[in-house]
Design an enzyme around this catalytic site. Structure first.
Site, PDB file in Angstrom:
ATOM      1  N   ARG A 131      92.693  95.017  62.372  1.00 46.22           N
ATOM      2  CA  ARG A 131      94.019  95.040  61.739  1.00 46.22           C
ATOM      3  C   ARG A 131      94.495  96.480  61.706  1.00 46.22           C
ATOM      4  O   ARG A 131      93.868  97.316  61.056  1.00 46.22           O
ATOM      5  CB  ARG A 131      93.883  94.462  60.320  1.00 46.22           C
ATOM      6  CG  ARG A 131      95.153  94.464  59.497  1.00 46.22           C
ATOM      7  CD  ARG A 131      94.867  93.953  58.083  1.00 46.22           C
ATOM      8  NE  ARG A 131      96.061  93.959  57.263  1.00 46.22           N
ATOM      9  CZ  ARG A 131      96.518  95.037  56.627  1.00 46.22           C
ATOM     10  NH1 ARG A 131      95.866  96.187  56.698  1.00 46.22           N
ATOM     11  NH2 ARG A 131      97.621  94.956  55.912  1.00 46.22           N
ATOM     12  N   LYS A 146      92.930 104.523  56.753  1.00 48.96           N
ATOM     13  CA  LYS A 146      92.379 104.507  55.399  1.00 48.96           C
ATOM     14  C   LYS A 146      91.765 105.851  55.022  1.00 48.96           C
ATOM     15  O   LYS A 146      91.412 106.650  55.878  1.00 48.96           O
ATOM     16  CB  LYS A 146      91.387 103.342  55.251  1.00 48.96           C
ATOM     17  CG  LYS A 146      92.150 102.014  55.166  1.00 48.96           C
ATOM     18  CD  LYS A 146      91.315 100.829  54.841  1.00 48.96           C
ATOM     19  CE  LYS A 146      92.244  99.604  54.717  1.00 48.96           C
ATOM     20  NZ  LYS A 146      91.523  98.343  54.678  1.00 48.96           N
TER      21      LYS A 146
HETATM   22  N1  PMM Z   1      93.649  96.296  53.968  1.00 53.52           N
HETATM   23  C1  PMM Z   1      94.840  96.433  53.347  1.00 53.52           C
HETATM   24  C2  PMM Z   1      95.693  95.327  53.223  1.00 53.52           C
HETATM   25  N2  PMM Z   1      95.360  94.127  53.722  1.00 53.52           N
HETATM   26  N3  PMM Z   1      93.832  92.752  54.884  1.00 53.52           N
HETATM   27  C3  PMM Z   1      92.659  92.589  55.491  1.00 53.52           C
HETATM   28  N4  PMM Z   1      92.320  91.379  55.987  1.00 53.52           N
HETATM   29  N5  PMM Z   1      91.764  93.625  55.629  1.00 53.52           N
HETATM   30  C4  PMM Z   1      92.045  94.872  55.156  1.00 53.52           C
HETATM   31  O1  PMM Z   1      91.201  95.770  55.311  1.00 53.52           O
HETATM   32  C5  PMM Z   1      93.283  95.076  54.483  1.00 53.52           C
HETATM   33  C6  PMM Z   1      94.169  93.982  54.367  1.00 53.52           C
HETATM   34  C7  PMM Z   1      95.247  97.771  52.789  1.00 53.52           C
HETATM   35  O2  PMM Z   1      95.832  98.570  53.760  1.00 53.52           O
HETATM   36  P1  PMM Z   1      97.434  98.710  54.055  1.00 53.52           P
HETATM   37  O3  PMM Z   1      98.080  99.179  52.765  1.00 53.52           O
HETATM   38  O4  PMM Z   1      97.515  99.698  55.142  1.00 53.52           O
HETATM   39  O5  PMM Z   1      97.987  97.391  54.490  1.00 53.52           O
END
Ligand code: PMM
Length: 268
Positions: A244, A208
């Site tokens: 995650r 991020k």
């Molecule tokens: N961040 C993203 C997408 N889904 N789900 C959860 N539970 N927590 C998060 O911090 C989260 C998520 C955005 O990041 P990405 O585009 O790398 O998936």
């Protein structure tokens, strides 16, 4: 031991892996690789939540994710569905997903909690203050961790009112969602206030922007993944139930080092 959710974004526009897994065969191969590297759950998403991202039609979202979810579930791999949409959540559970991952905690789609309740699936509830198109305007806190914990407590209550027992709820502080760089660090520093809610805690820092801002210059993916492994180990130390991540192997190694430090028997 803290679990690892491996990220599988089947989107043309996610900020770090957009476009890479649009081909179903490649997506499945990547999921199996993450599983082999130590992912406990594969988190499948068909709509990007990056700042300013456009919404995807529900039919398109489902066409991207459902076949992949069915194939992974058939292979016995635990799957979560990363969606803001209640119809996609229910369809994904019917296809075999065990967990619904809603970064908005049921706020983006008011039918979400009532729709998930009868499925029996667990739900990850993210801290969210509005769509990514204007979420930074809502990034105002006096005590970030405390306010995030308080707002998550309200969402746990909303889930309970809709028929989802607290034992089925996982909370997520929503790193990067309606938070500035420093506010993300404040939330991580106060993760114990979120753990004190008594639910399982999921933390997503992977690649991020706030990590990139912390490093000198414009860090490439490898440097972001190293920073992610460190924050994931620190989140585990602060009580996270799962993290995650995109780079499962790096975080697996970081968690193994943390385990050794803490005197846990090694996996060797
Ligand atoms: N961040 C993203 C997408 N889904 N789900 C959860 N539970 N927590 C998060 O911090 C989260 C998520 C955005 O990041 P990405 O585009 O790398 O998936």
């Amino acid at each position: 031991m803290t679990g690892i959710w491996g990220i599988l974004n089947i989107t043309p526009d996610s900020f770090s892996d957009g476009g890479r897994h649009m081909d179903p065969e490649k997506a499945l191969a990547h999921a199996h690789r993450m599983r082999a590297e130590g992912a406990n759950v594969i988190d499948v998403g068909g709509e990007s939540t990056r700042p300013g991202a456009a919404r995807v039609p529900v039919a398109e979202e489902q066409a991207r994710v459902l076949p992949i979810i069915a194939a992974l579930a058939d292979a016995g791999i635990p799957v979560s569905i990363d969606t803001l949409n209640s119809e996609t959540a229910v369809a994904a559970v019917h296809a075999g997903a065990r967990i619904v991952n809603d970064v908005s905690g049921g706020l983006a789609d008011e039918r979400m909690l009532a729709a998930v309740a009868p499925t029996g699936a667990d739900i990850a509830i993210g801290h969210w203050r509005g769509p990514s198109s204007d979420m930074y305007a809502r990034a105002q806190y006096t005590r970030a961790a405390r306010e995030v914990a308080g707002e998550l407590r309200e969402r746990i209550a909303a889930a309970a009112a809709a028929g989802i027992a607290p034992s089925r709820v996982i909370v997520d502080p929503g790193i990067g969602f309606a938070k500035s760089g420093e506010q993300n660090w404040e939330v991580l520093r106060g993760l114990d206030e979120i753990a004190a809610l008594g639910s399982r805690v999921l933390v997503g820092t992977s690649r991020k922007r706030f990590l990139a801002e912390t490093l000198d210059g414009e860090p490439d993916q490898q440097r972001r993944d190293l920073a992610t492994a460190v924050t994931s180990a620190l989140a585990a130390r602060a009580g996270a139930w799962a993290v995650r991540v995109h780079d499962v192997a790096a975080t697996r190694d970081a968690l193994a080092v943390l385990g050794a430090w803490d005197g846990e028997p090694s996996g060797r």
